[in-house]
Scaffold this motif. Sequence first.
Motif, PDB file in Angstrom:
ATOM      1  N   GLN A   1       0.710  -1.141  -0.001  1.00 56.82           N
ATOM      2  CA  GLN A   1      -0.145   0.123   0.373  1.00 56.82           C
ATOM      3  C   GLN A   1       0.753   1.363   0.004  1.00 56.82           C
TER       4      GLN A   1
ATOM      5  N   THR B   1       1.865   4.970  -0.204  1.00 54.37           N
ATOM      6  CA  THR B   1       0.968   6.265   0.044  1.00 54.37           C
ATOM      7  C   THR B   1       1.770   7.550  -0.241  1.00 54.37           C
TER       8      THR B   1
ATOM      9  N   SER C   1      -5.713  13.247  -7.445  1.00 51.67           N
ATOM     10  CA  SER C   1      -5.791  11.885  -7.068  1.00 51.67           C
ATOM     11  C   SER C   1      -5.813  11.046  -8.472  1.00 51.67           C
TER      12      SER C   1
ATOM     13  N   ARG D   1      -2.577   4.678  -2.275  1.00 47.20           N
ATOM     14  CA  ARG D   1      -3.387   5.800  -1.428  1.00 47.20           C
ATOM     15  C   ARG D   1      -2.661   7.044  -1.688  1.00 47.20           C
TER      16      ARG D   1
ATOM     17  N   GLU E   1      -3.372  10.724   0.252  1.00 45.89           N
ATOM     18  CA  GLU E   1      -3.961  11.554   1.333  1.00 45.89           C
ATOM     19  C   GLU E   1      -3.494  12.849   1.234  1.00 45.89           C
TER      20      GLU E   1
END
Length: 112
Positions: free
Chosen positions: A72, A74, A94, A107, A109
């Motif tokens: 994952q 990020t 995004s 991801r 953020e």
Amino acid sequence: DCPSSTMTMKMGLERRLKEAIPEISEVVQVLPDAPDITEEAVDEVLDGVRPFLSVAGGSIDLVSVSGSGGIQPTVVLKLEGKSASLFSVKNEISQRIHRHFMASGLRVEWDG
């Protein structure tokens, strides 16, 4: 991108394909060659939106990249200015990052 739902989908596809084409022995996911998720590569993607943000009195900065090459990865970004609260602006940025890297589990953020 839940790993268990991905596996369930893979098993379902594999079963259906084997039923239709008995010669298939297994189904293997192949991902296209995608660039590594590095600070430099993320900044290149952000360079594509910076001129539009600056016209609107905003800016975007990369805060951090973590987990590159892992399950994952990020990317943490900081958006400032009038557009910082707009969901549509964050969503577009995004999507650009996801399209560029094509990494499962990536991801994006937002700091602040």
